[in-house]
Design a protein around this motif. Structure first.
Motif, PDB file in Angstrom:
ATOM      1  N   ASN A  39      16.818 -53.018 -23.833  1.00 28.23           N
ATOM      2  CA  ASN A  39      16.524 -52.970 -22.408  1.00 28.23           C
ATOM      3  C   ASN A  39      15.135 -53.534 -22.164  1.00 28.23           C
ATOM      4  OD1 ASN A  39      18.954 -51.583 -21.840  1.00 28.23           O
ATOM      5  ND2 ASN A  39      18.002 -49.667 -22.474  1.00 28.23           N
ATOM      6  N   SER A  40      14.777 -53.618 -20.927  1.00 29.57           N
ATOM      7  CA  SER A  40      13.443 -54.062 -20.563  1.00 29.57           C
ATOM      8  C   SER A  40      12.752 -52.932 -19.815  1.00 29.57           C
ATOM      9  CB  SER A  40      13.536 -55.306 -19.673  1.00 29.57           C
ATOM     10  OG  SER A  40      12.264 -55.747 -19.326  1.00 29.57           O
ATOM     11  N   ILE A  41      11.543 -52.584 -20.259  1.00 26.82           N
ATOM     12  CA  ILE A  41      10.771 -51.544 -19.580  1.00 26.82           C
ATOM     13  C   ILE A  41       9.401 -52.115 -19.238  1.00 26.82           C
ATOM     14  CG2 ILE A  41      11.987 -49.639 -20.711  1.00 26.82           C
ATOM     15  CD1 ILE A  41       9.478 -49.301 -22.519  1.00 26.82           C
ATOM     16  N   ASP A  42       8.727 -51.477 -18.295  1.00 28.43           N
ATOM     17  CA  ASP A  42       7.381 -51.920 -17.991  1.00 28.43           C
ATOM     18  C   ASP A  42       6.399 -51.293 -18.980  1.00 28.43           C
ATOM     19  OD1 ASP A  42       7.083 -49.324 -17.089  1.00 28.43           O
ATOM     20  OD2 ASP A  42       6.657 -49.864 -15.016  1.00 28.43           O
ATOM     21  N   PHE A  43       5.149 -51.685 -18.870  1.00 29.27           N
ATOM     22  CA  PHE A  43       4.118 -51.284 -19.831  1.00 29.27           C
ATOM     23  C   PHE A  43       3.974 -49.769 -19.945  1.00 29.27           C
ATOM     24  CE2 PHE A  43      -0.561 -51.106 -20.944  1.00 29.27           C
ATOM     25  CZ  PHE A  43      -0.385 -51.498 -22.261  1.00 29.27           C
ATOM     26  N   LEU A  44       4.192 -49.052 -18.878  1.00 30.07           N
ATOM     27  CA  LEU A  44       4.071 -47.592 -18.902  1.00 30.07           C
ATOM     28  C   LEU A  44       5.432 -46.904 -18.825  1.00 30.07           C
ATOM     29  CD1 LEU A  44       0.940 -47.185 -16.590  1.00 30.07           C
ATOM     30  CD2 LEU A  44       1.035 -47.199 -19.094  1.00 30.07           C
ATOM     31  N   GLY A  45       6.495 -47.650 -19.096  1.00 31.43           N
ATOM     32  CA  GLY A  45       7.845 -47.092 -19.052  1.00 31.43           C
ATOM     33  C   GLY A  45       8.178 -46.301 -20.312  1.00 31.43           C
ATOM     34  N   THR A  46       9.285 -45.597 -20.251  1.00 31.15           N
ATOM     35  CA  THR A  46       9.751 -44.803 -21.384  1.00 31.15           C
ATOM     36  C   THR A  46      10.834 -45.554 -22.143  1.00 31.15           C
ATOM     37  OG1 THR A  46       9.262 -42.738 -20.229  1.00 31.15           O
ATOM     38  CG2 THR A  46      10.781 -42.603 -22.089  1.00 31.15           C
ATOM     39  N   SER A  47      10.606 -45.723 -23.433  1.00 31.70           N
ATOM     40  CA  SER A  47      11.572 -46.370 -24.322  1.00 31.70           C
ATOM     41  C   SER A  47      12.436 -45.288 -24.961  1.00 31.70           C
ATOM     42  CB  SER A  47      10.809 -47.143 -25.405  1.00 31.70           C
ATOM     43  OG  SER A  47      11.688 -47.638 -26.382  1.00 31.70           O
ATOM     44  N   ARG A  48      13.716 -45.590 -25.116  1.00 37.31           N
ATOM     45  CA  ARG A  48      14.636 -44.643 -25.756  1.00 37.31           C
ATOM     46  C   ARG A  48      15.453 -45.372 -26.814  1.00 37.31           C
ATOM     47  NH1 ARG A  48      14.195 -43.183 -20.514  1.00 37.31           N
ATOM     48  NH2 ARG A  48      13.726 -40.985 -20.125  1.00 37.31           N
ATOM     49  N   ALA A  75       9.243 -54.040 -28.304  1.00 37.87           N
ATOM     50  CA  ALA A  75      10.285 -55.025 -27.988  1.00 37.87           C
ATOM     51  C   ALA A  75      10.780 -54.841 -26.555  1.00 37.87           C
ATOM     52  CB  ALA A  75      11.439 -54.912 -28.978  1.00 37.87           C
ATOM     53  N   GLU A  76      11.004 -53.600 -26.143  1.00 38.97           N
ATOM     54  CA  GLU A  76      11.464 -53.352 -24.778  1.00 38.97           C
ATOM     55  C   GLU A  76      10.420 -53.758 -23.746  1.00 38.97           C
ATOM     56  OE1 GLU A  76      14.818 -50.060 -24.439  1.00 38.97           O
ATOM     57  OE2 GLU A  76      12.847 -49.177 -24.865  1.00 38.97           O
ATOM     58  N   MET A  77       9.153 -53.631 -24.102  1.00 39.68           N
ATOM     59  CA  MET A  77       8.081 -54.059 -23.206  1.00 39.68           C
ATOM     60  C   MET A  77       7.950 -55.583 -23.168  1.00 39.68           C
ATOM     61  SD  MET A  77       4.990 -51.505 -24.178  1.00 39.68           S
ATOM     62  CE  MET A  77       4.892 -49.815 -23.622  1.00 39.68           C
ATOM     63  N   LYS A 129      -5.372 -56.866 -21.101  1.00 38.40           N
ATOM     64  CA  LYS A 129      -5.312 -58.190 -20.466  1.00 38.40           C
ATOM     65  C   LYS A 129      -4.126 -58.999 -21.007  1.00 38.40           C
ATOM     66  CE  LYS A 129     -10.204 -58.550 -19.476  1.00 38.40           C
ATOM     67  NZ  LYS A 129     -11.488 -59.086 -19.940  1.00 38.40           N
ATOM     68  N   GLU A 130      -3.882 -58.905 -22.303  1.00 41.02           N
ATOM     69  CA  GLU A 130      -2.794 -59.668 -22.941  1.00 41.02           C
ATOM     70  C   GLU A 130      -1.428 -59.276 -22.389  1.00 41.02           C
ATOM     71  OE1 GLU A 130      -1.106 -62.569 -25.079  1.00 41.02           O
ATOM     72  OE2 GLU A 130      -3.266 -62.247 -25.033  1.00 41.02           O
ATOM     73  N   VAL A 131      -1.283 -58.019 -21.996  1.00 40.68           N
ATOM     74  CA  VAL A 131       0.006 -57.559 -21.473  1.00 40.68           C
ATOM     75  C   VAL A 131       0.096 -57.713 -19.954  1.00 40.68           C
ATOM     76  CG1 VAL A 131       0.280 -55.948 -23.395  1.00 40.68           C
ATOM     77  CG2 VAL A 131      -0.665 -55.118 -21.240  1.00 40.68           C
ATOM     78  N   ASN A 132      -0.960 -58.274 -19.372  1.00 46.57           N
ATOM     79  CA  ASN A 132      -1.014 -58.523 -17.928  1.00 46.57           C
ATOM     80  C   ASN A 132      -0.888 -57.249 -17.097  1.00 46.57           C
ATOM     81  OD1 ASN A 132      -1.258 -61.364 -18.255  1.00 46.57           O
ATOM     82  ND2 ASN A 132       0.945 -61.482 -18.609  1.00 46.57           N
TER      83      ASN A 132
END
Length: 176
Positions: A19-28, A62-64, A146-149
């Protein structure tokens, strides 16, 4: 890390279909407690948790959408400290998820919370403090952000992480 088959499966299949999550999202990511993950007490052995967490953090990157970029930059993640709270054991053949979330950062470290959950039951909660290094030197947190925008405000660290940070600093001061 000693879970080579799971690592291979992570890179060959899961990373390509994540899946795709944002930088502060929860990965499962889900796993099943295999017999070789368990000890003579018929539950997942304490030493297996960190190895599974390594896989879950890799999957989170990877999801990020950051894993390939960080590999290209030759940034290596290093765990500086971790604290575990075991709540309920995970029995053999139980399917469980590891929920991983970046909860914040300070001037030197990033902090990740990882939870082991099955059927809405919390088995273990872990806080991890880490850095990225490149060519033997720490990548500054500002450079990573900065690298992750990421342009939002720095999230406030949870109170338990703030107290854990103070405890780690006390240990460092008392053992110099």
């Amino acid at each position: 890390m000693n879970l080579y088959f799971r690592l291979f499966w992570l890179f060959i299949w899961r990373v390509r279909h994540c899946n795709s999550i944002d930088f502060l999202g929860t990965s499962r990511i889900s796993y099943r407690a295999l017999p070789l993950d368990c000890d003579i007490n018929c539950h997942v052995t304490n030493s297996r948790y960190p190895a599974l967490m390594d896989l879950a953090r890799t999957y989170m990157l990877a999801e990020m959408g950051l894993l390939k970029r960080f590999i290209k930059l030759k940034w290596l993640p290093i765990v500086n400290a971790a604290e575990f709270t075991y709540i309920r054991d995970i029995k053999p053949l139980t399917k469980f998820e590891i929920e991983s979330k970046l909860v914040g950062w300070d001037d030197k470290y990033f902090y990740i919370e990882q939870r082991f959950v099955s059927d809405n039951i919390l088995h273990c909660i872990v806080h991890v403090r880490g850095v990225f290094v490149c060519k033997g030197k720490q990548v500054p947190i500002d450079t990573m952000v900065k690298e992750v925008n990421f342009e939002g405000p720095r999230p406030e660290l949870p109170p338990e992480v703030v107290k854990w940070k103070a405890f780690l600093q006390l240990k460092k001061e008392r053992n110099i």
